[in-house]
Design an enzyme around this catalytic site. Structure first.
Site, PDB file in Angstrom:
ATOM      1  N   LYS A   1       0.840  -1.201   0.000  1.00  0.00           N
ATOM      2  CA  LYS A   1       0.000   0.000   0.000  1.00  0.00           C
ATOM      3  C   LYS A   1       0.874   1.251   0.000  1.00  0.00           C
ATOM      4  O   LYS A   1       0.612   2.210  -0.722  1.00  0.00           O
ATOM      5  CB  LYS A   1      -0.945  -0.016   1.213  1.00  0.00           C
TER       6      LYS A   1
ATOM      7  N   GLN B   1      -4.349  -1.381   9.721  1.00  0.00           N
ATOM      8  CA  GLN B   1      -4.374  -2.689   9.069  1.00  0.00           C
ATOM      9  C   GLN B   1      -4.992  -3.727  10.009  1.00  0.00           C
ATOM     10  O   GLN B   1      -4.646  -3.822  11.185  1.00  0.00           O
ATOM     11  CB  GLN B   1      -2.944  -3.093   8.672  1.00  0.00           C
TER      12      GLN B   1
ATOM     13  N   ASP C   1     -10.438   3.658   4.456  1.00  0.00           N
ATOM     14  CA  ASP C   1     -10.806   2.248   4.331  1.00  0.00           C
ATOM     15  C   ASP C   1     -12.325   2.082   4.220  1.00  0.00           C
ATOM     16  O   ASP C   1     -12.808   1.026   3.830  1.00  0.00           O
ATOM     17  CB  ASP C   1     -10.346   1.489   5.587  1.00  0.00           C
TER      18      ASP C   1
HETATM   19  N1  GUN Z   1      -6.970  -6.542   6.148  1.00  0.00           N
HETATM   20  C1  GUN Z   1      -7.334  -7.236   5.067  1.00  0.00           C
HETATM   21  N2  GUN Z   1      -7.930  -6.413   4.165  1.00  0.00           N
HETATM   22  C2  GUN Z   1      -7.929  -5.176   4.709  1.00  0.00           C
HETATM   23  C3  GUN Z   1      -8.386  -3.907   4.255  1.00  0.00           C
HETATM   24  O1  GUN Z   1      -8.949  -3.714   3.174  1.00  0.00           O
HETATM   25  N3  GUN Z   1      -8.197  -2.871   5.137  1.00  0.00           N
HETATM   26  C4  GUN Z   1      -7.608  -3.045   6.331  1.00  0.00           C
HETATM   27  N4  GUN Z   1      -7.478  -1.986   7.106  1.00  0.00           N
HETATM   28  N5  GUN Z   1      -7.165  -4.207   6.778  1.00  0.00           N
HETATM   29  C5  GUN Z   1      -7.321  -5.266   5.962  1.00  0.00           C
END
Ligand code: GUN
Length: 284
Positions: A54, A98, A121
């Protein structure tokens, strides 16, 4: 018949290039550089890889990102304190915590602490509520990515029978809301993992979205020939290979189109995070 392979990597790259161009225009017009603060708690290897990817994508699009790597035993109040600092920092337009978080932390309370305007998110209850009410601010990244991947790969959602396997807020439940929000006349069924006769429900689907978190669970006998199969799962098998929730090789033989793992939905989630961060910086 052999399925069209839906190339999420290529679609995501094209979207990221568009976002990069818009980011450069924003900088030229306003002097603003979109900034994403990533919060990573503990040493989960998969989460480390996701956050690294990311941040690399931010960098390539001309955005700034910061990593807040916190110890696995951080207290709830210290984590909320960090989020409050990021909420108050004007250079931070988006905050990503995350998931999953270690089990001693209250995930809902942590997400609640994020300023909804910085919740790129799309998982804050204010943003999920706005989505449910049909006036979304940020669409959650994976459902938005699934929708965009279909649209940009020539998949017609309108009028289709869609079955979503999995009802999590992060994917299944919010994908159903996204499909309702788009105003298309698809018929959407969301399955619980213990729903009655899942194979029977899947066999009626023209579009299947697998997000149940079980490696290679969806097999060819559950799929209608000519269906579109979108695989949101990702698992590392004991031999080190990656696979999704769908038994790819056998399902690809009968599906009309299928997303691979890796290289399907995963890259789209990242592209949508960048899109939401750009919109946050634009003050949307
Ligand atoms: N863990 C797995 N997918 C995601 C996501 O799209 N966002 C976040 N914050 N954590 C994740």
């Amino acid at each position: 018949m052999s399925a069209q392979i839906i190339d999420g990597k290529a679609v995501a790259l094209a979207i990221r290039e568009e976002i990069g161009a818009d980011t450069a225009r924003l900088l030229q017009k306003t002097g603003i550089v979109p900034g994403l603060a990533a919060v990573l708690v503990g040493e989960n290897p998969a989460s480390q890889v996701y956050v690294r990817n990311k941040r690399q994508a931010c960098d390539k699009a001309g955005m700034t990102s910061w990593l807040h790597q916190m110890p696995a035993d951080i207290s709830q109040s210290d984590l909320v304190k960090l989020i409050n600092q990021l909420n108050a920092d004007v250079a931070v337009h988006g905050i990503l915590v995350q998931l999953p978080l270690p089990s001693h932390l209250d995930t809902a309370a942590v997400l609640d602490a994020i300023d909804p305007a910085k919740d790129v998110d799309g998982l804050h209850p204010d943003n999920l509520g706005l989505l449910a009410d049909g006036r979304p601010r940020y669409l959650p990244c994976t459902p938005q990515g699934v929708w965009q991947l279909g649209v940009r790969s020539g998949i017609e959602w309108a009028g289709k029978k869609v079955v979503i396997l999995g009802r999590s807020s992060i994917v299944g439940k919010s994908l159903a809301l996204v499909l309702l929000q788009k105003g298309i006349d698809a018929t959407v069924t969301v399955c619980h993992s213990r729903s009655n006769n899942i194979p029977g429900l899947l066999r009626q689907a023209e579009i299947v979205v697998a997000a149940l978190g079980q490696p290679r669970w969806v097999t060819a006998d559950m799929i209608q020939p000519g269906a579109v199969v979108i695989d949101v799962g990702i698992h590392r098998l004991p031999d080190g290979t990656l696979c999704g929730d769908v038994a790819y090789d056998e399902v690809a033989r009968i599906a009309k189109a299928i997303t691979p793992v890796p290289g399907g939905v995963g890259p789209m989630t990242i592209a949508m995070l960048l899109l939401n961060t750009l919109r946050a910086a634009e003050g949307v």
